[in-house]
Design a protein around this motif. Sequence first.
Motif, PDB file in Angstrom:
ATOM      1  N   VAL A   1       3.094   2.809  -5.901  1.00 43.79           N
ATOM      2  CA  VAL A   1       2.083   3.822  -5.607  1.00 43.79           C
ATOM      3  C   VAL A   1       0.806   3.126  -5.144  1.00 43.79           C
ATOM      4  N   ILE A   2       0.387   3.447  -3.915  1.00 40.56           N
ATOM      5  CA  ILE A   2      -0.803   2.802  -3.341  1.00 40.56           C
ATOM      6  C   ILE A   2      -2.048   3.562  -3.796  1.00 40.56           C
ATOM      7  N   THR A   3      -2.873   2.877  -4.567  1.00 44.64           N
ATOM      8  CA  THR A   3      -3.991   3.540  -5.255  1.00 44.64           C
ATOM      9  C   THR A   3      -5.354   3.257  -4.619  1.00 44.64           C
ATOM     10  N   LYS A   4      -5.352   2.675  -3.423  1.00 40.51           N
ATOM     11  CA  LYS A   4      -6.633   2.382  -2.764  1.00 40.51           C
ATOM     12  C   LYS A   4      -7.493   3.643  -2.673  1.00 40.51           C
ATOM     13  N   TYR A   5      -8.769   3.495  -2.873  1.00 28.51           N
ATOM     14  CA  TYR A   5      -9.764   4.573  -2.851  1.00 28.51           C
ATOM     15  C   TYR A   5      -9.758   5.441  -4.109  1.00 28.51           C
TER      16      TYR A   5
ATOM     17  N   GLU B   1      -2.653  -2.154  -3.845  1.00 31.20           N
ATOM     18  CA  GLU B   1      -4.020  -2.058  -3.337  1.00 31.20           C
ATOM     19  C   GLU B   1      -4.097  -2.813  -2.015  1.00 31.20           C
ATOM     20  N   ASN B   2      -5.107  -2.475  -1.183  1.00 29.24           N
ATOM     21  CA  ASN B   2      -5.172  -3.188   0.098  1.00 29.24           C
ATOM     22  C   ASN B   2      -6.502  -3.874   0.395  1.00 29.24           C
ATOM     23  N   LYS B   3      -7.445  -3.826  -0.547  1.00 31.90           N
ATOM     24  CA  LYS B   3      -8.713  -4.552  -0.351  1.00 31.90           C
ATOM     25  C   LYS B   3      -8.980  -5.375  -1.604  1.00 31.90           C
TER      26      LYS B   3
ATOM     27  N   PHE C   1      -0.387  -6.496  -3.801  1.00 40.84           N
ATOM     28  CA  PHE C   1      -1.458  -6.509  -2.805  1.00 40.84           C
ATOM     29  C   PHE C   1      -0.804  -6.313  -1.440  1.00 40.84           C
ATOM     30  N   VAL C   2      -1.202  -5.249  -0.715  1.00 47.21           N
ATOM     31  CA  VAL C   2      -0.490  -4.897   0.516  1.00 47.21           C
ATOM     32  C   VAL C   2      -1.358  -4.969   1.769  1.00 47.21           C
ATOM     33  N   GLY C   3      -2.639  -5.348   1.629  1.00 42.36           N
ATOM     34  CA  GLY C   3      -3.545  -5.292   2.776  1.00 42.36           C
ATOM     35  C   GLY C   3      -3.667  -6.619   3.495  1.00 42.36           C
TER      36      GLY C   3
ATOM     37  N   GLY D   1       8.032   1.997   4.609  1.00 42.86           N
ATOM     38  CA  GLY D   1       8.062   3.401   4.253  1.00 42.86           C
ATOM     39  C   GLY D   1       6.812   3.793   3.507  1.00 42.86           C
ATOM     40  N   MET D   2       6.132   4.803   4.029  1.00 42.64           N
ATOM     41  CA  MET D   2       4.898   5.309   3.445  1.00 42.64           C
ATOM     42  C   MET D   2       5.068   6.835   3.305  1.00 42.64           C
ATOM     43  N   SER D   3       3.977   7.543   3.048  1.00 43.89           N
ATOM     44  CA  SER D   3       4.096   8.994   2.815  1.00 43.89           C
ATOM     45  C   SER D   3       4.827   9.698   3.949  1.00 43.89           C
ATOM     46  N   GLY D   4       4.551   9.283   5.190  1.00 41.61           N
ATOM     47  CA  GLY D   4       5.085  10.021   6.334  1.00 41.61           C
ATOM     48  C   GLY D   4       6.470   9.607   6.783  1.00 41.61           C
TER      49      GLY D   4
ATOM     50  N   LEU E   1       9.093   1.123  -1.421  1.00 43.68           N
ATOM     51  CA  LEU E   1       8.388   2.156  -0.671  1.00 43.68           C
ATOM     52  C   LEU E   1       6.938   2.166  -1.134  1.00 43.68           C
ATOM     53  N   ARG E   2       6.018   2.147  -0.180  1.00 42.36           N
ATOM     54  CA  ARG E   2       4.583   2.108  -0.516  1.00 42.36           C
ATOM     55  C   ARG E   2       3.983   3.470  -0.218  1.00 42.36           C
ATOM     56  N   VAL E   3       3.774   4.270  -1.244  1.00 43.38           N
ATOM     57  CA  VAL E   3       3.371   5.653  -1.009  1.00 43.38           C
ATOM     58  C   VAL E   3       2.037   5.941  -1.691  1.00 43.38           C
ATOM     59  N   GLY E   4       1.083   6.448  -0.911  1.00 36.93           N
ATOM     60  CA  GLY E   4      -0.239   6.763  -1.438  1.00 36.93           C
ATOM     61  C   GLY E   4      -0.523   8.242  -1.416  1.00 36.93           C
ATOM     62  N   SER E   5      -0.914   8.756  -0.236  1.00 38.71           N
ATOM     63  CA  SER E   5      -1.467  10.108  -0.147  1.00 38.71           C
ATOM     64  C   SER E   5      -0.498  11.199  -0.599  1.00 38.71           C
ATOM     65  N   ALA E   6       0.792  11.025  -0.423  1.00 37.56           N
ATOM     66  CA  ALA E   6       1.730  12.079  -0.846  1.00 37.56           C
ATOM     67  C   ALA E   6       1.723  12.250  -2.364  1.00 37.56           C
TER      68      ALA E   6
ATOM     69  N   SER F   1      -5.218  13.253  -0.223  1.00 33.60           N
ATOM     70  CA  SER F   1      -5.763  12.522   0.926  1.00 33.60           C
ATOM     71  C   SER F   1      -6.972  11.712   0.494  1.00 33.60           C
ATOM     72  N   ARG F   2      -7.115  10.570   1.140  1.00 33.51           N
ATOM     73  CA  ARG F   2      -8.224   9.670   0.811  1.00 33.51           C
ATOM     74  C   ARG F   2      -9.500  10.180   1.454  1.00 33.51           C
ATOM     75  N   PRO F   3     -10.679   9.812   0.888  1.00 34.93           N
ATOM     76  CA  PRO F   3     -11.969  10.266   1.418  1.00 34.93           C
ATOM     77  C   PRO F   3     -12.130   9.947   2.899  1.00 34.93           C
TER      78      PRO F   3
HETATM   79  C1  LIG Z   1      -2.487   2.876   2.468  1.00 32.18           C
HETATM   80  C2  LIG Z   1      -1.246   2.108   2.653  1.00 32.18           C
HETATM   81  C3  LIG Z   1       0.003   2.677   2.354  1.00 32.18           C
HETATM   82  C4  LIG Z   1       0.181   4.104   1.852  1.00 32.18           C
HETATM   83  O1  LIG Z   1      -0.076   5.011   2.880  1.00 32.18           O
HETATM   84  P1  LIG Z   1       0.135   6.597   2.683  1.00 32.18           P
HETATM   85  O2  LIG Z   1       0.308   7.078   4.069  1.00 32.18           O
HETATM   86  O3  LIG Z   1      -1.073   7.100   2.002  1.00 32.18           O
HETATM   87  O4  LIG Z   1       1.363   6.789   1.877  1.00 32.18           O
HETATM   88  C5  LIG Z   1       1.122   1.885   2.529  1.00 32.18           C
HETATM   89  N1  LIG Z   1       1.029   0.612   2.970  1.00 32.18           N
HETATM   90  C6  LIG Z   1      -0.140   0.036   3.271  1.00 32.18           C
HETATM   91  C7  LIG Z   1      -0.158  -1.361   3.766  1.00 32.18           C
HETATM   92  C8  LIG Z   1      -1.315   0.773   3.129  1.00 32.18           C
HETATM   93  O5  LIG Z   1      -2.490   0.191   3.435  1.00 32.18           O
END
Ligand SMILES: *Cc1c(COP(=O)(O)O)cnc(C)c1O
Length: 244
Positions: free
Chosen positions: A36-40, A59-61, A84-86, A214-217, A230-235, A239-241
């Motif tokens: 679960v991508i928790t950035k922001y 996280e990406n920062k 760390f994914v950024g 693989g992300m939310s979309g 799978l790296r999923v954040g907004s789903a 949505s992030r700010p």
């Molecule tokens: C933000 C981010 C994600 C998650 O993206 P969502 O579309 O919110 O699921 C996955 N991978 C990386 C590298 C990201 O920076």
Amino acid sequence: MSRRDEIRQGLQQVNDRIERAAGDAGRDPAELTLVVITKYFPASDVALLAELGVGHVGENKDQEAATKVAELDPAVRDALTVHFVGQLQTNKARSVARYADVVHSVDRPRLARALDKAVANAVQAGERAGDLNLLLQIDLEQKERAGRGGVLPEDLPALVESVTAAERLRLRGVMAVAPPALDADGTRAAFDRLMECSRQVREEVPDAGWVSAGMSGDLELAVAAGATHLRVGSAILGSRPTSR
Ligand SMILES: *Cc1c(COP(=O)(O)O)cnc(C)c1O
């Protein structure tokens, strides 16, 4: 609705999507790791995720990640694997080596060497227990580089060599972000290129079988292609700010 219920609902929806995608692809959902991508989002959301049974966050920062991980209750921190994914600058290697269990975004030999040294220093200083797991980020753009990070497939062999020569780095596999604005067929083709890179890496390092994609979309397409992480954040978190 409480924040806890919101997150529980998002998590349920995404886990349902993952199960369905695995079923459609004839894969065992147990082979798939949700990060679960928790950035922001605040450390309190990370704590809620852990309570709801999530074991992996990303996280990406660097600065945001370092602060957030430090805010977690030590028991919560210990129950989580932090990814760390950024994109990562070499001068942030020392900081990332203090809190990251996995780095997904290694794309150049110089960064690999900096991380190796940083991990050795962090272990010596008692700041981390052991080696760093890492994935090589592949650039799946076919035209001009969009600057999103990643090694071009033709430069992959040299990068694999520099990582396998490192003492404190454990090569686990590959990672990519699908190029934006592709239709489903374009995304499928991009993930197929990633799987080809994964095969190349496994020829050198047979147990480096992780594929982070693989992300939310596009998580269904990633599962169909063979992703393991799978790296999923907004789903899940909403949505992030602002988007980046
Ligand atoms: C933000 C981010 C994600 C998650 O993206 P969502 O579309 O919110 O699921 C996955 N991978 C990386 C590298 C990201 O920076």
